[in-house]
Design an enzyme around this catalytic site. Sequence first.
Site, short mmCIF file in Angstrom:
data_model
loop_
_atom_site.label_atom_id
_atom_site.label_comp_id
_atom_site.label_asym_id
_atom_site.label_seq_id
_atom_site.Cartn_x
_atom_site.Cartn_y
_atom_site.Cartn_z
N HIS A 1 0.82 -1.21 0.00
CA HIS A 1 0.00 0.00 0.00
C HIS A 1 0.85 1.27 0.00
O HIS A 1 1.90 1.34 0.62
CB HIS A 1 -0.93 0.01 1.22
CG HIS A 1 -0.21 0.00 2.54
ND1 HIS A 1 0.20 1.15 3.17
CD2 HIS A 1 0.17 -1.02 3.34
CE1 HIS A 1 0.79 0.84 4.31
NE2 HIS A 1 0.79 -0.46 4.43
N ASP A 2 0.40 2.25 -0.76
CA ASP A 2 0.97 3.59 -0.81
C ASP A 2 2.36 3.64 -1.45
O ASP A 2 3.03 4.67 -1.37
CB ASP A 2 1.04 4.22 0.59
CG ASP A 2 -0.34 4.37 1.21
OD1 ASP A 2 -1.04 5.33 0.87
OD2 ASP A 2 -0.71 3.51 2.04
N GLY B 1 5.16 -0.95 2.73
CA GLY B 1 4.29 0.19 2.52
C GLY B 1 5.05 1.50 2.40
O GLY B 1 6.10 1.69 3.01
#
Length: 294
Positions: free
Chosen positions: A135-136, A153
Site C-alpha cells: 500500500h501507498d 508500505g
Amino acid sequence: MNALPPKTAKGIDPTAIVAPGAAIADGAVIGAGVRIGPFCSIGPEVVLEAGVELVSHVVVEGATRIGAGTQVLPFASIGTPPQDLKYKGEPTRCEVGPKCLIREGVTIHRASVGGSGVTKVGAGCMLMAMAHVAHDCLVGEGVILANNVMLGGHVWVGDGAFVGGGAAVHQTVRIGRLAMVSGLAGVTNDIPPFGYVFGLPARLVGFNKIGLLRRGASRDQLRTLRVANNLLFKDPGEFAAKLEQAEQRWPDEPLVQEVVAFVRDATRRRQLVRPGRMAAPELGGVDEENGDGA
C-alpha cells in the site's frame, strides 16, 4: 473509452466475472480491444484502458485503473485491500501505468490511510513473478522488480531502478532513480540515485555505470560522478560538510546535483544506506576499485 460491453462480447471469456453496470459512475469500464481471459474477476470501480490483457485468473478490485496496453498474467491480484490494520475500508486507489508487464502471482495493493491515497506503478514497468507492491508505494517509470521482490508500505522507487530477486525493502524507504538492488538484499535505508547496493543489510558498493551509459551519460559525467560518490560515501569527514562541498564543486553537473537534492530532501524518513564492500565482486559486475555497478 466505452462503458462496459456485454459479457459475451469478443475478448471477454464467458467464465470471467465482470461487475455489471453501464456507466463509469457505477460499473467497471472496459476500453477498446481489452481482453479478459478465463476466470478473471473485475470489480465495479475498475477501469481497464484500451488494449489491456488479463490472461487468466486475474483479480482486479477497488478503485483501480490499469493503463493502456498493459498485460497481466495469471493469478496476479491488483487493487485488493492493503495489509494494514489501520485500514477500515476507506476509499483509496490503485493505478498501473500503460505498457506494463505484470507477471504471475504479482500483488499490488491499493493505498491505506495516512499516505497519498494511491498506490501507483508507472508506465513501462516489469514486475516479475510473485513480486509484491504494498500500500501507498509510488513506483516510477521503467522500473523492474525481479521475482519475489517485496516492497513494504510507502516505498518510493525512482524511474529506471532495478530491484533484484528476493530483495526485501522496508517501509518508507526511497530508492533513487536508476539505482540497483542486488538479489536477496535487505534494504532498510534510502539508496541515492544511481547507487548499487548489496547484502543483508544492504550496503552501498558502487554505482550503476552501465545503466547511465545506456541512457546517454558521457564518460566525463561518469568520472565526475565517481569522484563525487567517493567524496560523499568513502572519504573521511563530516557528511554535511562533504555534501556542501559536492554541491559547490559541481554546480553544473546534473547527476551530482540529483544525488545532492535526494540527500537534502526534507521529506525523507530514513537515513542513507551505509557504504560497504562486496564479498564477491563478480556478482552483479561491480568493480570495487572504480566504484562501478553494472
